[in-house]
Every structure is written in C-alpha cells, then in structure tokens.
Design an enzyme around this catalytic site. Structure first.
Site, PDB file in Angstrom:
ATOM      1  N   LYS A 123      33.710 -33.994 -22.689  1.00 16.81           N
ATOM      2  CA  LYS A 123      35.147 -33.666 -22.735  1.00 16.81           C
ATOM      3  C   LYS A 123      35.484 -32.743 -23.895  1.00 16.81           C
ATOM      4  CE  LYS A 123      37.448 -36.926 -19.831  1.00 16.81           C
ATOM      5  NZ  LYS A 123      38.577 -37.830 -19.614  1.00 16.81           N
ATOM      6  N   LYS A 205      28.897 -36.316 -10.615  1.00 23.92           N
ATOM      7  CA  LYS A 205      29.756 -37.333  -9.988  1.00 23.92           C
ATOM      8  C   LYS A 205      31.058 -36.707  -9.452  1.00 23.92           C
ATOM      9  CE  LYS A 205      32.773 -38.920 -13.590  1.00 23.92           C
ATOM     10  NZ  LYS A 205      33.606 -39.897 -14.190  1.00 23.92           N
ATOM     11  N   LYS A 208      38.149 -36.335 -10.275  1.00 26.72           N
ATOM     12  CA  LYS A 208      39.442 -35.744  -9.920  1.00 26.72           C
ATOM     13  C   LYS A 208      39.779 -34.530 -10.769  1.00 26.72           C
ATOM     14  CE  LYS A 208      41.393 -39.827 -12.098  1.00 26.72           C
ATOM     15  NZ  LYS A 208      41.367 -41.204 -11.721  1.00 26.72           N
TER      16      LYS A 208
HETATM   17  P1  TYM Z   1      38.420 -43.663 -14.424  1.00 24.65           P
HETATM   18  O1  TYM Z   1      39.905 -43.620 -14.293  1.00 24.65           O
HETATM   19  O2  TYM Z   1      37.711 -42.398 -14.709  1.00 24.65           O
HETATM   20  O3  TYM Z   1      37.774 -44.297 -13.122  1.00 24.65           O
HETATM   21  C1  TYM Z   1      38.218 -45.551 -12.587  1.00 24.65           C
HETATM   22  C2  TYM Z   1      37.019 -46.270 -11.989  1.00 24.65           C
HETATM   23  O4  TYM Z   1      36.424 -45.476 -10.965  1.00 24.65           O
HETATM   24  C3  TYM Z   1      35.029 -45.354 -11.207  1.00 24.65           C
HETATM   25  N1  TYM Z   1      34.585 -44.024 -10.747  1.00 24.65           N
HETATM   26  C4  TYM Z   1      33.585 -43.828  -9.876  1.00 24.65           C
HETATM   27  N2  TYM Z   1      32.768 -44.684  -9.234  1.00 24.65           N
HETATM   28  C5  TYM Z   1      31.840 -44.160  -8.402  1.00 24.65           C
HETATM   29  N3  TYM Z   1      31.701 -42.819  -8.181  1.00 24.65           N
HETATM   30  C6  TYM Z   1      32.487 -41.933  -8.813  1.00 24.65           C
HETATM   31  N4  TYM Z   1      32.355 -40.624  -8.589  1.00 24.65           N
HETATM   32  C7  TYM Z   1      33.485 -42.425  -9.706  1.00 24.65           C
HETATM   33  N5  TYM Z   1      34.430 -41.825 -10.490  1.00 24.65           N
HETATM   34  C8  TYM Z   1      35.083 -42.834 -11.116  1.00 24.65           C
HETATM   35  C9  TYM Z   1      34.876 -45.492 -12.706  1.00 24.65           C
HETATM   36  O5  TYM Z   1      33.560 -45.894 -13.059  1.00 24.65           O
HETATM   37  C10 TYM Z   1      35.913 -46.549 -13.005  1.00 24.65           C
HETATM   38  O6  TYM Z   1      35.374 -47.837 -12.762  1.00 24.65           O
HETATM   39  N6  TYM Z   1      37.691 -45.475 -19.025  1.00 24.65           N
HETATM   40  C11 TYM Z   1      38.005 -45.824 -17.647  1.00 24.65           C
HETATM   41  C12 TYM Z   1      39.283 -46.594 -17.507  1.00 24.65           C
HETATM   42  C13 TYM Z   1      39.347 -47.806 -18.346  1.00 24.65           C
HETATM   43  C14 TYM Z   1      38.664 -49.025 -18.155  1.00 24.65           C
HETATM   44  C15 TYM Z   1      39.066 -49.862 -19.226  1.00 24.65           C
HETATM   45  C16 TYM Z   1      37.749 -49.464 -17.200  1.00 24.65           C
HETATM   46  C17 TYM Z   1      40.118 -47.935 -19.472  1.00 24.65           C
HETATM   47  N7  TYM Z   1      39.951 -49.157 -19.973  1.00 24.65           N
HETATM   48  C18 TYM Z   1      38.561 -51.168 -19.362  1.00 24.65           C
HETATM   49  C19 TYM Z   1      37.232 -50.776 -17.335  1.00 24.65           C
HETATM   50  C20 TYM Z   1      37.660 -51.584 -18.391  1.00 24.65           C
HETATM   51  C21 TYM Z   1      38.091 -44.565 -16.837  1.00 24.65           C
HETATM   52  O7  TYM Z   1      38.361 -43.515 -17.345  1.00 24.65           O
HETATM   53  O8  TYM Z   1      37.993 -44.761 -15.483  1.00 24.65           O
END
Ligand code: TYM
Length: 340
Positions: A123, A205, A208
């Site tokens: 990032k 991966k 969005k």
């Molecule tokens: P975020 O918003 O990027 O993604 C949300 C969830 O979706 C999963 N994910 C995927 N799984 C499979 N294939 C993909 N291409 C893919 N893209 C995203 C992510 O692994 C995630 O589970 N930091 C986190 C948000 C967060 C969080 C937390 C998660 C903040 N605090 C505490 C768990 C516990 C994030 O940016 O997810």
C-alpha cells in the site's frame, strides 16, 4: 426406572469476530472468502461482525461515498442472511474502545514488526504520496479489534494471515507481561475460495481496488457478470484441469464454481474434461448470477428501510461496547492507570 437429570453448567460458546472494510462494494472474493462463511457460523458461535470503517481512512476517502458505502455494507450483511439477533453487527467507529485499544497496543508493538508487513509495503508503494502513520500501524488497530472481544476464531481470507499472526504475537507479549489478559485467537479459513484471484491477473488476489474488469462486485447485474467472466483470462492449451501454478485462470474459475455449487474441484474438473473454456465460463456465469440475484433483491429491500438499518447498528454498537469495555478496563487496570 428413575432418571436423575444433571444440570450441565452453561458453557460459553466460542466467540467469533471478523470485519470488512467499507472501501467499495464487496467483491465475489470477499463473499466467498469471508462473508458467506459468517452466515454458516451463526448457530454455533457467538459472532460479532464489524464494518471496519476506521481502517478505510488509511487511504483517502470521499466523505459522502464512505457514508453511503458503509450503510450499503450493513444492508449487504443482512442481505446475505446474517440475523442481527444472532450476530452483533456494528460500525467500528461507533465503539470508541477500538481507537483506545489501538493506542495501548501501539506501545507493545515494534517498528520492525510493522515494517515487515507485506500489506504496508504494497500500500505504501501504491499510495506513495500518502504513507501515513495509520497505514503503518493498521495491523495494531486490527489486533485490537480481535482482542477486545476475546475472540477464539477469526474467519478471514488467507490475505489476512500475516495480520492474524502479528495479533497473536501482540497478545502473547501482553499476556506475558500482565497475566492472562487476552484470549489467543485462531484464523478460520474456508477450504475452497480462501483466496479468489483476479479475473484479469489470476496470479493476484481479486481486489476491489483493482480495475473493474478484474473483479465481480456483489452488486454486479447479470450483464456485467456475463461480460467479466467471458473476458476472464485463461490460457491457450484449452484443457480444463485444476492446476493453480500452471493454469491460474482456469483453476480460479474452477474454484469459484466449486465454492458456489458445493461440488469438489476435482469432481468438477473431471466432469468438464474435454469441454471448452466457453462451457466452463458459462457454468461459472450461471452460478455467480444465481448466487447474487437473491442477495441483490434482499439488499434493495433493506436499503429501502433506513430506520431498520439504524436500529440494527445502534443495538450492535451497544452490545459490542459492553464487551469491548470489559477488556479495555481490564488491560488499563493491569497497565497501572487509575480507574475512573
Ligand atoms: P477486507 O475488507 O480487505 O476483506 C474482508 C474479508 O474478505 C477477505 N477477502 C478475500 N477472500 C478470498 N479471496 C479474495 N480475493 C479476498 N479479498 C478479500 C479478506 O481476507 C477478509 O476476510 N483488515 C481487514 C478488515 C478487518 C478485520 C478486522 C478482519 C479489520 N479488522 C478484524 C478480521 C478481524 C480487511 O481489510 O479486510
């Protein structure tokens, strides 16, 4: 014959916490890798699901859009079937303990640990004009999210593994210094689809923040889904086979199909052997449209009832705060702050 009924002591169910950022509409990757698993857990665990709005501002957000995306994400969580009585659904920014916990944990985390985080490296390269401290300490905020709720399990996609590891390291350090403050959380990954890949660059991966053709959004209509799957990158040998290393595009389509139909990848590959990529793509298209259509219909209904959405997030914040406060006070006392 007489029977004696022994009253079993009430056992606290294991607790689950997970989150998703409202930094755009969720993708099929978010849905397959995380969100749809959340629904499967609601009867067996005490679940809290958080809209991680504090996390999004590590990258500049347009205020009106952030607000809109946040509400939409709540409506989507309901639309995928999460029952707000069984699951605590809340906005991270409504539970002030997250920001407080983040400060405390910052003081138990090392610069070296944070600079090794691959997401920070990615990032900060992508947003070179805005390498802010929040971007650097993002994993600490996330560790606090999990530890505040004494979560046993954290259902996420594999891209979050490194963040979970650092969370465990921080928890172990604090527990080592002050006794048992935090429950040690474990990651919880789905067998298929824990890493859904980009349709255009299937070695990366699905995300969005990539160009539109790379991902399917949960709110994409049938035409967009058809177009994106048709254009998905495959390869030129024409053979349908599951081989992520040599055939990442085809293998990704097979994984998506497997995740959405429940059929095993190997069985799918076998039943499709000898068929063309066109057939594979049309099966994927049907499965995606069939999955998304009912979610979208339900989403539209929830979006039409703002008062209901408000009642859900208000009650979610109250329930979440009560749990979070217990952990925060416990840690503050251990550290040596004078109680109020
Ligand atoms: P975020 O918003 O990027 O993604 C949300 C969830 O979706 C999963 N994910 C995927 N799984 C499979 N294939 C993909 N291409 C893919 N893209 C995203 C992510 O692994 C995630 O589970 N930091 C986190 C948000 C967060 C969080 C937390 C998660 C903040 N605090 C505490 C768990 C516990 C994030 O940016 O997810």
């Amino acid at each position: 014959m007489e029977q004696t009924l022994t009253q079993a002591a009430p056992v606290r169910r294991q607790r689950i916490l997970s989150g998703i950022q409202p930094s755009g509409t969720p993708t099929l990757g978010n849905y397959i890798g995380a969100m749809r698993n959340w629904k499967l857990l609601e009867d067996e665990y005490d679940c809290l699901y958080m809209i991680a709005d504090l996390h999004t501002i590590t990258v500049r957000q347009e205020p009106a859009k952030l607000r809109q995306q946040s509400i939409q994400l709540l409506a989507l969580l309901l639309a995928i079937g999460l029952d707000p009585d069984k699951n605590v659904l809340f906005f991270q920014s409504h539970v002030t303990q997250h920001a407080q916990m983040s400060w405390l944990l910052n003081c138990f985390t090392y610069m070296g640990e944070m600079s090794r985080m691959t997401q920070f490296k990615d990032k900060s390269a992508k947003h070179a004009d805005n390498v802010n401290c929040g971007l650097f300490t993002y994993p600490v905020l996330m560790a606090g999210d999990i530890l505040l709720y004494q979560a046993n399990l954290v259902p996420v996609g594999v891209d979050q593994t490194q963040h979970l590891e650092i969370c465990r390291d921080i928890a172990a350090r604090v527990n080592g210094l002050y006794g048992n403050v935090f429950t040690m959380p474990e990651g919880y990954y789905s067998k298929v689809g824990a890493r859904v890949m980009s349709l255009q660059e299937p070695t990366r991966k699905m995300s969005k923040s990539d160009p539109d053709d790379c991902f399917i959004s949960i709110l994409d209509g049938p035409d967009a889904v058809r177009r994106k799957v048709r254009r998905a990158v495959t390869d030129s040998d024409g053979e349908i086979r599951f081989d992520p290393e040599n055939k990442p595009g085809v293998s990704n389509l097979l994984s998506i199909l497997s995740a959405l139909t429940g059929e095993k990848v190997d069985a799918l590959a076998e039943s499709m052997a000898g068929k063309g990529y066109g057939e594979l793509k049309s099966a994927v298209t049907d499965a995606v449209i069939g999955t998304l259509e009912p979610i979208q219909a339900s989403f539209t209904q929830y979006m039409g009832d703002k008062a209901y959405l408000e009642s859900v997030y208000r009650s979610g914040a109250e329930r979440a705060s009560r749990i979070a406060e217990r952990t925060l006070s416990k840690l503050m006392k251990k550290i040596g702050f004078v109680g109020r």
